[in-house]
Motif scaffolding. Structure first.
Motif, mmCIF file in Angstrom:
data_model
loop_
_atom_site.group_PDB
_atom_site.id
_atom_site.type_symbol
_atom_site.label_atom_id
_atom_site.label_comp_id
_atom_site.label_asym_id
_atom_site.label_seq_id
_atom_site.Cartn_x
_atom_site.Cartn_y
_atom_site.Cartn_z
ATOM 1 N N TYR A 51 0.636 -0.999 0.015
ATOM 2 C CA TYR A 51 -0.177 -0.251 -0.112
ATOM 3 C C TYR A 51 1.388 0.781 0.119
ATOM 4 N N GLN A 52 0.626 2.219 -0.698
ATOM 5 C CA GLN A 52 1.355 3.297 -0.904
ATOM 6 C C GLN A 52 0.298 4.256 -0.403
ATOM 7 N N PRO A 53 1.567 5.020 0.994
ATOM 8 C CA PRO A 53 0.615 6.061 1.894
ATOM 9 C C PRO A 53 1.714 7.543 1.702
ATOM 10 N N SER A 54 0.807 7.949 0.456
ATOM 11 C CA SER A 54 1.471 8.820 -0.032
ATOM 12 C C SER A 54 -0.030 9.731 -0.740
ATOM 13 N N GLU A 55 0.209 11.257 -0.830
ATOM 14 C CA GLU A 55 -1.188 12.167 -1.427
ATOM 15 C C GLU A 55 -1.446 11.528 -2.372
ATOM 16 N N ALA A 56 -0.383 10.624 -3.564
ATOM 17 C CA ALA A 56 -0.943 10.806 -4.968
ATOM 18 C C ALA A 56 -1.658 9.244 -4.640
ATOM 19 N N SER A 57 -1.269 8.201 -3.907
ATOM 20 C CA SER A 57 -1.922 7.159 -3.740
ATOM 21 C C SER A 57 -1.641 6.719 -2.410
ATOM 22 N N PRO A 58 -3.229 7.284 -1.492
ATOM 23 C CA PRO A 58 -3.567 7.173 -0.157
ATOM 24 C C PRO A 58 -3.233 5.449 0.209
ATOM 25 N N SER A 59 -3.817 5.582 1.349
ATOM 26 C CA SER A 59 -3.787 4.202 2.327
ATOM 27 C C SER A 59 -4.306 3.117 2.177
ATOM 28 N N HIS A 60 -5.646 4.215 0.689
ATOM 29 C CA HIS A 60 -6.564 2.963 0.279
ATOM 30 C C HIS A 60 -6.556 1.852 -1.617
ATOM 31 N N THR A 61 -5.294 2.065 -1.060
ATOM 32 C CA THR A 61 -3.962 1.945 -2.601
ATOM 33 C C THR A 61 -3.540 0.365 -2.542
ATOM 34 N N PRO A 187 -10.826 -2.511 -1.875
ATOM 35 C CA PRO A 187 -11.751 -3.377 -1.806
ATOM 36 C C PRO A 187 -13.678 -2.494 -1.147
ATOM 37 N N ASP A 188 -12.780 -1.937 0.025
ATOM 38 C CA ASP A 188 -13.988 -1.093 0.913
ATOM 39 C C ASP A 188 -13.794 0.629 1.089
ATOM 40 N N SER A 189 -13.040 0.910 -0.530
ATOM 41 C CA SER A 189 -12.887 2.323 -1.233
ATOM 42 C C SER A 189 -14.797 2.847 -1.373
ATOM 43 N N HIS A 190 -15.628 2.564 -1.506
ATOM 44 C CA HIS A 190 -16.488 2.884 -1.920
ATOM 45 C C HIS A 190 -17.676 2.682 -1.036
ATOM 46 N N TYR A 191 -17.693 2.193 -0.224
ATOM 47 C CA TYR A 191 -18.376 2.285 1.374
ATOM 48 C C TYR A 191 -17.907 3.832 1.912
ATOM 49 N N LYS A 192 -19.476 4.721 0.656
ATOM 50 C CA LYS A 192 -19.818 6.075 1.465
ATOM 51 C C LYS A 192 -21.569 6.578 0.824
ATOM 52 N N PRO A 193 -21.495 6.865 2.190
ATOM 53 C CA PRO A 193 -23.202 7.166 1.417
ATOM 54 C C PRO A 193 -23.296 8.178 0.705
ATOM 55 N N ALA A 194 -24.406 8.828 -0.224
ATOM 56 C CA ALA A 194 -24.812 9.660 -1.364
ATOM 57 C C ALA A 194 -26.052 9.760 -0.819
ATOM 58 N N ARG A 390 -22.265 19.195 -14.307
ATOM 59 C CA ARG A 390 -21.870 18.267 -15.592
ATOM 60 C C ARG A 390 -20.811 17.601 -14.478
ATOM 61 N N LYS A 391 -20.312 17.854 -13.180
ATOM 62 C CA LYS A 391 -19.489 17.310 -12.657
ATOM 63 C C LYS A 391 -19.758 17.721 -11.653
ATOM 64 N N ASP A 392 -19.906 16.231 -10.749
ATOM 65 C CA ASP A 392 -20.768 16.440 -9.166
ATOM 66 C C ASP A 392 -19.560 16.861 -8.069
ATOM 67 N N PHE A 393 -19.756 16.968 -7.181
ATOM 68 C CA PHE A 393 -18.929 16.906 -6.189
ATOM 69 C C PHE A 393 -18.596 15.454 -5.564
ATOM 70 N N ASN A 394 -16.880 15.073 -4.486
ATOM 71 C CA ASN A 394 -17.571 14.066 -4.310
ATOM 72 C C ASN A 394 -16.410 14.367 -3.048
ATOM 73 N N SER A 395 -16.110 13.314 -2.654
ATOM 74 C CA SER A 395 -15.359 13.792 -1.133
ATOM 75 C C SER A 395 -15.007 12.362 -1.112
ATOM 76 N N SER A 396 -13.530 12.197 0.042
ATOM 77 C CA SER A 396 -13.606 10.655 0.990
ATOM 78 C C SER A 396 -14.907 10.540 2.175
ATOM 79 N N TRP A 397 -15.844 11.226 2.142
ATOM 80 C CA TRP A 397 -16.391 10.583 3.478
ATOM 81 C C TRP A 397 -18.471 10.441 2.523
#
Length: 465
Positions: A51-61, A187-194, A390-397
């Protein structure tokens, strides 16, 4: 000390470990676990998966440590797609000189073509010297829905030369083939509410009770992607303002926008080639509990679509039952950017008959002309509008957005002397996350549609790269 058993890089399951001890292992360094919060302040051991813990490749990689020019391009592409906030990202390469990439689009909700165009443009310009081709898999809820293959050098030239009006591109519905991935989101990076917001409107125009009677509200839908093809959702409706006829004691009170939970649903979709099947279980339309099943079959080009819809719901206080069975056929014309759909059977309110809908697309907006012949005859017009940028807001939470396919329409009865007011004729009981919206780009995700809109692919890349 432990020994890590090697695993294939295209496996999704976690690595296994062995507790067997050997003399050669007694002096080895401690195991470094993948998650950043378990890292120890010692020199890292050489591992296959890291796993690459950096800004470009965070711990969810999750990435594979293969130091080759081709793998460097795959890694660079992965990081660029992360910066654009795509989800379920995967990149890799195969022995045939093809750069493989997979994304899930949750930000370009007007049209999936924007996500496809941006990804293909980035990949082609990065990989044109090292890879002959790029293969893109578009997924929704973890399910592969479209496969696009391009020639990198030719497509890179297409994106940078406005004089070119066509590109070498191949599009088809994928067959869920196994692909070797070297870099992928956790695998769990998409577990966020919309949270999706949209107006809810009931109105009556030009009748014996007044020129315009109305009940306006706001519908808020919270949803969570669970596992592959599974969504849990709840929709809460809140009336904001209404006219006298929709207030308590008014003639249209029973058809008002209510302050209640409107829908509460758990759904599961499975797919085989171009056949989708979605099952919904839960509550719909405030008071009805039950289920419905929706199989959808597309032709290889996507121009033809056949669906069947079966369901059975029961009112939670009166035990009144609503069962329905509907069959539909839709044809899409690339030349006119329009479709015609015929639906027949037993509708939501128990009326039997058929309806014909012709939908005409103007960019990402659509106008539909509808004729219904059930217990009575009706004509209607509806507008479909995306209520978001056209492009929506998105975040890690989580994500807050407008309804990407909001529909408003009016209808009137014809060939009837009394011209009675009717709210419930010829209703197709669609759910909040229908197959055509969730997986099929508002019923436009097809090879035929992509081939007819190649210029939009380039426009998306040039605007958002």
């Amino acid at each position: 000390p432990v020994k890590r058993n090697p695993i294939a890089t295209n496996q999704n399951n976690s690595p296994t470990y062995s507790s067997r001890h050997t003399k050669a292992e007694t002096e080895s360094l401690p195991l470094h676990y993948a998650a950043n919060r378990y890292r120890k302040n010692t020199a890292p051991t050489r591992t296959m998966i890291d796993y690459q813990p950096s800004e470009a490749s965070p711990s969810h990689t999750k990435t594979t440590n293969i130091n080759t020019p081709q793998n460097s391009i795959a890694k660079n592409l992965f990081q660029k797609l992360q910066q654009h906030e795509f989800e379920r990202i995967k990149t890799g390469l195969d022995t045939e000189g093809v750069l493989n990439v997979s994304i899930e689009n949750t930000i370009f909700n007007h049209n999936e073509l924007d996500a496809i165009g941006l990804t293909l443009g980035i990949a082609a310009n990065l990989a044109k010297e090292q890879f002959d081709k790029t293969r893109l898999f578009l997924t929704n809820e973890g399910i592969q829905v479209l496969e696009v293959i391009i020639s990198n050098k030719q497509y890179a030239e297409y994106t940078n030369n406005p004089q070119l009006l066509s590109a070498e591109i191949s599009v088809k519905y994928p067959s869920n083939t196994n692909t070797e991935w070297h870099h992928q989101s956790a695998p769990d990076s998409h577990y966020k509410p919309a949270l999706t917001l949209s107006p809810s409107i009931s109105n009556v125009i030009a009748n014996e009770h007044g020129v315009y009677s109305y009940s306006w509200g706001l519908e808020s839908t919270a949803s969570l992607s669970l596992w592959k093809g599974a969504i849990a959702s709840i929709s809460l409706n809140q009336e904001i303002v209404s006219s006298e006829n929709f207030e308590k004691g008014g003639v249209f009170y029973e058809s008002r926008e209510r302050d209640e939970v409107k829908n509460l649903t758990l759904q599961q979709t499975v797919k085989y080639k171009s056949l989708f099947n979605t099952t919904y279980v839960g509550r719909r339309q405030y008071d009805y509990n039950g289920f419905q099943n929706l199989p959808t079959l597309l032709s290889p080009s996507g121009a033809h679509k056949a669906t069947a819809r079966f369901g059975d719901y029961t009112h939670d206080s009166t035990d009144k039952s609503k069962d329905f069975a509907l069959y539909s056929y839709r044809y899409y014309s690339q030349r006119f950017n329009a479709s015609t759909e015929i639906t027949s059977g037993k509708f939501w309110e128990g009326d039997n008959g058929y309806r014909v809908e012709s939908k005409f697309w103007f960019g990402d907006n659509a106008v539909s002309l509808i004729y219904k012949d059930t217990d009575q005859e009706f004509i209607a017009i509806t507008w479909n509008l995306p209520l978001s940028p056209r492009k929506d807001f998105n975040s890690s939470w989580g994500q807050v957005k407008g309804n990407a396919d909001w529909t408003y329409g009016i209808q009137t009865m014809i060939n009837n002397d009394s011209n009675d007011i009717a709210f419930g004729a010829g209703i197709v009981p669609k759910m909040t996350f229908e197959t055509e919206q969730t997986y099929l780009n508002r019923d436009r995700l097809s090879p035929t549609y992509v081939y007819g809109n190649l210029l939009r692919l380039r426009d998306a890349y040039l605007q958002y790269k």
